[in-house]
Design a protein around this motif. Structure first.
Motif, PDB file in Angstrom:
ATOM      1  N   GLN A  71      17.565   7.461   7.810  1.00 30.79           N
ATOM      2  CA  GLN A  71      16.690   8.096   6.812  1.00 30.79           C
ATOM      3  C   GLN A  71      15.300   8.376   7.370  1.00 30.79           C
ATOM      4  OE1 GLN A  71      18.423   5.199   6.589  1.00 30.79           O
ATOM      5  NE2 GLN A  71      18.689   4.591   4.427  1.00 30.79           N
ATOM      6  N   GLY A  72      14.840   7.537   8.270  1.00 33.16           N
ATOM      7  CA  GLY A  72      13.487   7.674   8.796  1.00 33.16           C
ATOM      8  C   GLY A  72      13.476   8.353  10.148  1.00 33.16           C
ATOM      9  N   VAL A  73      12.307   8.312  10.784  1.00 31.60           N
ATOM     10  CA  VAL A  73      12.145   8.903  12.109  1.00 31.60           C
ATOM     11  C   VAL A  73      11.365   7.920  12.971  1.00 31.60           C
ATOM     12  CG1 VAL A  73      11.153  10.796  13.446  1.00 31.60           C
ATOM     13  CG2 VAL A  73      12.119  11.253  11.186  1.00 31.60           C
ATOM     14  N   THR A  74      11.820   7.722  14.195  1.00 34.44           N
ATOM     15  CA  THR A  74      11.081   6.931  15.174  1.00 34.44           C
ATOM     16  C   THR A  74      10.936   7.777  16.429  1.00 34.44           C
ATOM     17  OG1 THR A  74      12.052   4.901  14.308  1.00 34.44           O
ATOM     18  CG2 THR A  74      10.989   4.765  16.457  1.00 34.44           C
ATOM     19  N   ASP A  75       9.705   8.050  16.831  1.00 37.18           N
ATOM     20  CA  ASP A  75       9.471   8.924  17.969  1.00 37.18           C
ATOM     21  C   ASP A  75       8.481   8.262  18.918  1.00 37.18           C
ATOM     22  OD1 ASP A  75       9.757  11.127  19.563  1.00 37.18           O
ATOM     23  OD2 ASP A  75       8.556  12.476  18.311  1.00 37.18           O
ATOM     24  N   ARG A  93       0.818  -1.219   0.000  1.00 35.88           N
ATOM     25  CA  ARG A  93       0.000   0.000   0.000  1.00 35.88           C
ATOM     26  C   ARG A  93       0.854   1.272   0.000  1.00 35.88           C
ATOM     27  NH1 ARG A  93      -5.321  -1.101  -1.125  1.00 35.88           N
ATOM     28  NH2 ARG A  93      -5.881   0.854  -0.069  1.00 35.88           N
ATOM     29  N   GLY A  94       2.169   1.119   0.088  1.00 32.75           N
ATOM     30  CA  GLY A  94       3.062   2.266   0.023  1.00 32.75           C
ATOM     31  C   GLY A  94       2.999   3.191   1.218  1.00 32.75           C
ATOM     32  N   VAL A  95       2.550   2.693   2.364  1.00 29.21           N
ATOM     33  CA  VAL A  95       2.434   3.535   3.555  1.00 29.21           C
ATOM     34  C   VAL A  95       3.829   3.836   4.110  1.00 29.21           C
ATOM     35  CG1 VAL A  95       1.560   3.638   5.926  1.00 29.21           C
ATOM     36  CG2 VAL A  95       0.143   2.652   4.110  1.00 29.21           C
ATOM     37  N   ILE A 123       9.880  -3.230  11.169  1.00 30.83           N
ATOM     38  CA  ILE A 123       9.279  -3.849   9.988  1.00 30.83           C
ATOM     39  C   ILE A 123       9.131  -2.827   8.868  1.00 30.83           C
ATOM     40  CG2 ILE A 123       7.247  -5.050   9.119  1.00 30.83           C
ATOM     41  CD1 ILE A 123       6.788  -5.933  12.105  1.00 30.83           C
ATOM     42  N   ALA A 124       8.569  -1.659   9.208  1.00 25.66           N
ATOM     43  CA  ALA A 124       8.321  -0.635   8.189  1.00 25.66           C
ATOM     44  C   ALA A 124       9.626  -0.118   7.591  1.00 25.66           C
ATOM     45  CB  ALA A 124       7.528   0.521   8.801  1.00 25.66           C
ATOM     46  N   GLN A 125      10.620   0.139   8.418  1.00 27.20           N
ATOM     47  CA  GLN A 125      11.865   0.716   7.919  1.00 27.20           C
ATOM     48  C   GLN A 125      12.734  -0.316   7.206  1.00 27.20           C
ATOM     49  OE1 GLN A 125      13.486   2.806  11.339  1.00 27.20           O
ATOM     50  NE2 GLN A 125      12.077   4.524  11.073  1.00 27.20           N
ATOM     51  N   ARG A 126      12.465  -1.592   7.439  1.00 27.02           N
ATOM     52  CA  ARG A 126      13.143  -2.621   6.650  1.00 27.02           C
ATOM     53  C   ARG A 126      12.658  -2.574   5.204  1.00 27.02           C
ATOM     54  NH1 ARG A 126      11.691  -7.432   9.350  1.00 27.02           N
ATOM     55  NH2 ARG A 126      12.970  -6.636  11.043  1.00 27.02           N
ATOM     56  N   VAL A 127      11.367  -2.313   5.046  1.00 30.39           N
ATOM     57  CA  VAL A 127      10.784  -2.181   3.708  1.00 30.39           C
ATOM     58  C   VAL A 127      11.159  -0.832   3.099  1.00 30.39           C
ATOM     59  CG1 VAL A 127       8.630  -2.085   2.392  1.00 30.39           C
ATOM     60  CG2 VAL A 127       8.857  -3.711   4.294  1.00 30.39           C
ATOM     61  N   ALA A 128      10.985   0.226   3.867  1.00 31.52           N
ATOM     62  CA  ALA A 128      11.231   1.591   3.390  1.00 31.52           C
ATOM     63  C   ALA A 128      11.967   2.354   4.486  1.00 31.52           C
ATOM     64  CB  ALA A 128       9.915   2.281   3.057  1.00 31.52           C
ATOM     65  N   PRO A 129      13.286   2.496   4.367  1.00 33.43           N
ATOM     66  CA  PRO A 129      14.071   3.125   5.441  1.00 33.43           C
ATOM     67  C   PRO A 129      13.637   4.535   5.799  1.00 33.43           C
ATOM     68  CG  PRO A 129      15.513   1.983   3.908  1.00 33.43           C
ATOM     69  CD  PRO A 129      14.151   1.971   3.288  1.00 33.43           C
TER      70      PRO A 129
END
Length: 269
Positions: free
Chosen positions: A127-131, A74-76, A95-101
């Motif tokens: 590259q991503g953010v985890t808060d 779904r490209g989320v 899981i999400a950042q493994r697919v899309a960093p």
């Protein structure tokens, strides 16, 4: 205090004399971040309702399948995980950042032990953010205000409410919370939800006495709902295949055994 590893560094709100859901859930899935009181209540509930450990594991596995599906198919790229619970393996951001960093994840919880662990363990990609935000599901406006500091609420968001609305005892209030959050995210956003049921079709009758014991001996109080009431949370949304089913069977192998916990993913049109 238990002989095993126990959490430390909690805030002044931490009460280790009463079993708490986040820690008991951690105990049921084999974690070590719990106290003796959590183990005792967890064992008693499991004695009354042995399938509870299967529910806990199924809910966690549903999370993994749902996040992978949303990120891959779904490209989320934004996730708002309300009521995250204690970090274990394979958390939403991993899981999400493994697919899309470049994925951005905001975790929401109000338990002090969860807060301590989240700050320590929930670190993501460059590259991503985890808060992480300390907020209560009963206060969706505060959640949205703080989440907007990390997430772009003009772009689609996956709102994750796994095993959290069962702590909102008033059904109308629970529905209003879902409506309020979904109203603040755009078309193309998703709702990911699991919720315990007492429906006999999924073997949920045993939830009722087990939850009564829980509410007398642990915190916070909890409720199961009928499938009809749980389906009402998706009003105005489009359920994605296979619809609302036992969370253990959602996009799972055909041989998966059902558990009395519904799960579904829906998109906001």
């Amino acid at each position: 205090m238990s002989d095993g590893h126990t959490p430390s560094g909690g805030s002044a709100k931490l009460n280790t004399g009463v079993a708490h859901n986040a820690r008991v859930w951690n105990y049921w899935i084999g974690g070590k971040d719990n106290y003796e009181v959590d183990q005792q209540v967890g064992e008693h509930v499991a004695g009354m309702f042995p399938i509870i450990r299967d529910i806990a594991r199924a809910d966690r596995e549903f999370l993994g399948r749902a996040v992978r599906f949303l990120a891959e198919e779904r490209g989320v790229r934004q996730f708002l995980d309300i009521g995250t619970g204690l970090p274990t393996a394979e958390n939403t951001h991993e899981i999400a950042q493994r697919v899309a960093p470049d994925s951005r994840i905001v975790y929401v919880d109000n338990d002090p032990i969860v807060l301590v662990h989240a700050r320590t363990l929930l670190t993501g990609t460059r590259q991503g953010v985890t808060d992480y935000i300390d907020a209560d599901v009963h206060d969706p406006d505060a959640i949205l205000e703080r989440a907007a500091r990390t997430l772009d609420l003009t772009e689609p968001v996956a709102v994750m409410m796994l095993g959290i609305l069962n702590f909102v005892l008033d059904h109308d209030k629970a529905r209003e919370i879902v409506r309020r959050v979904l109203a603040s995210v755009p078309s193309g956003s998703h709702l990911v939800l699991t919720h315990p049921t007492f429906d006999s079709a999924l073997g949920g009758e045993g939830q009722i006495p087990a939850m009564k014991f829980w509410n007398e001996n642990a915190t916070p109080p909890i409720t199961a709902r009928s499938g009809e009431d749980i389906a009402a949370f998706f009003e105005g949304l489009e359920l994605l295949e296979p619809g609302m089913v036992s969370c253990s069977q959602w996009r799972a192998p055909d041989a998966a055994t059902p558990v009395p916990q519904y799960g579904a993913v829906a998109v906001k049109p």
